[in-house]
Design an enzyme around this catalytic site. Structure first.
Site, PDB file in Angstrom:
ATOM      1  CB  CYS A  57     -31.823 -28.766  42.523  1.00 45.00           C
ATOM      2  SG  CYS A  57     -32.873 -29.605  43.713  1.00 45.00           S
ATOM      3  CD  GLU A  89     -47.218 -11.304  53.686  1.00 42.90           C
ATOM      4  OE1 GLU A  89     -47.420 -12.461  54.074  1.00 42.90           O
ATOM      5  OE2 GLU A  89     -46.573 -11.048  52.647  1.00 42.90           O
ATOM      6  CB  CYS A 122     -37.058 -30.829  38.226  1.00 39.71           C
ATOM      7  SG  CYS A 122     -37.548 -31.333  39.886  1.00 39.71           S
ATOM      8  CB  CYS A 178     -39.790 -26.056  44.230  1.00 43.95           C
ATOM      9  SG  CYS A 178     -38.939 -27.377  45.105  1.00 43.95           S
ATOM     10  CB  CYS A 186     -36.563 -25.837  38.456  1.00 42.74           C
ATOM     11  SG  CYS A 186     -35.931 -25.075  39.962  1.00 42.74           S
TER      12      CYS A 186
HETATM   13  S1  SF4 Z   1     -34.889 -28.787  40.620  1.00 44.54           S
HETATM   14 FE1  SF4 Z   1     -34.935 -28.849  42.869  1.00 44.54          FE
HETATM   15  S2  SF4 Z   1     -35.566 -26.776  43.478  1.00 44.54           S
HETATM   16 FE2  SF4 Z   1     -36.111 -27.010  41.310  1.00 44.54          FE
HETATM   17  S3  SF4 Z   1     -38.231 -27.772  41.285  1.00 44.54           S
HETATM   18 FE3  SF4 Z   1     -36.893 -29.567  41.233  1.00 44.54          FE
HETATM   19  S4  SF4 Z   1     -36.690 -30.142  43.375  1.00 44.54           S
HETATM   20 FE4  SF4 Z   1     -37.416 -28.033  43.356  1.00 44.54          FE
END
Ligand code: SF4
Length: 292
Positions: free
Chosen positions: A208, A36, A199, A192, A202
């Site tokens: 989102c 860390e 996205c 992200c 994701c």
């Molecule tokens: S959907 Fe939203 S949380 Fe997922 S990568 Fe895209 S901007 Fe980021």
């Protein structure tokens, strides 16, 4: 929504997370503390080999505390921001003296260690000991801002608002909470990402808020930008330290003076290193890494 969000993040993390050394079962709390410190300002790929070297050489806090602080600065190499090495050495001394050589698990005890700030204390408690506390780094902040608040950027840190927000996402079970903490950070680091978020892959794409709103432009205060390294005092400090790391004895003043053409900047950098305790000596004796 929080439960759906958390379930999606935890499931994705379990299936897809990168296999990093400090995530291995049984990885020592001491190794997690070192990781860390190193990861605060340095990319993962540069930390991995250096961390392995440190743990092999100093497998316990007491082992590090037993050598002069200059050895920690020398072994820090080019990870950057070398005050972290001194702070880690001081933390090792405190752990070996006050905690029987065991990294504490309590957030307040961790916070009392030299060089340990709120993020590091929470990260060590959560990832080394499974304590159910919210952990929020810049990557998690980006995910929270976008997915939950519909903002494209997290802006400057707002711990009082962001920690309760993360806390509200954590399942009651500490082991699941650990997955959500780690998964949110991992998502911000690998999916992200700041400029071109991925996205389409994701795990919370359907939840989102920023995506649902059509990616509105961010209009808040920007986060502070990191200063340029080339030509900075940081670069000059790094050059002086590299010279001292390579030497077994004190480096004479004229050798230091030859390192950089701007004498005023060089003097400023050297004065800063002396003030920070990263270098000892004077113009007469020459300069070296701290022995005690
Ligand atoms: S959907 Fe939203 S949380 Fe997922 S990568 Fe895209 S901007 Fe980021």
């Amino acid at each position: 929504m929080p439960a759906t969000f958390s379930t999606a993040i935890a499931g994705w993390y379990e299936a897809s997370h990168r296999d990093l050394p400090w995530r291995a079962d049984g990885y020592p709390a001491w190794g997690i503390l070192i990781s860390e410190f190193m990861l605060q300002q340095t990319p993962v790929a540069r930390v991995i080999p250096r961390l392995a070297e440190w743990l092999e050489r100093w497998p316990t806090p007491a082992a590090l505390a037993a050598v002069p602080p200059g050895e920690a600065v020398r072994a820090w190499g080019r990870l950057g921001y070398p005050r972290r090495a001194l702070a880690l050495h001081a933390a090792a001394s405190a752990i070996s003296a006050a905690y029987d050589n065991v990294v504490p698990r309590d957030v307040d005890a961790l916070l009392a260690l030299p060089g340990v700030g709120p993020y590091t204390a929470r990260a060590v408690a959560a990832f080394a000991y499974g304590v159910r506390v919210p952990v929020v780094d810049i990557n998690a902040r980006r995910v929270l801002a976008r997915a939950l608040e519909g903002r494209g950027e997290p802006g400057p840190a707002q711990t009082r608002r962001e920690l309760p927000l993360m806390e509200s996402l954590l399942p009651a079970d500490p082991a699941r909470a650990r997955l959500v903490n780690a998964g949110t950070m991992e998502l911000g680091q690998t999916v992200c990402i700041p400029r071109a978020p991925r996205c389409d892959i994701c795990p919370i794409g359907g939840l989102c808020a920023w995506r649902a709103a059509g990616y509105p432009a961010y209009e808040g205060r920007p986060a502070p930008k990191q200063k340029k390294y080339e030509g900075s005092d940081r670069q000059v400090r790094g050059m002086i330290l590299n010279e001292l790391r390579a030497a077994d004895t004190a480096i004479p003043t004229d050798a230091i003076a030859a390192l950089w053409p701007d004498a005023v900047q060089l003097e400023r950098a050297l004065t800063g290193l002396l003030r920070d305790g990263l270098v000892t000596g004077d113009a007469e004796r020459g300069y070296e890494l701290p022995a005690a």
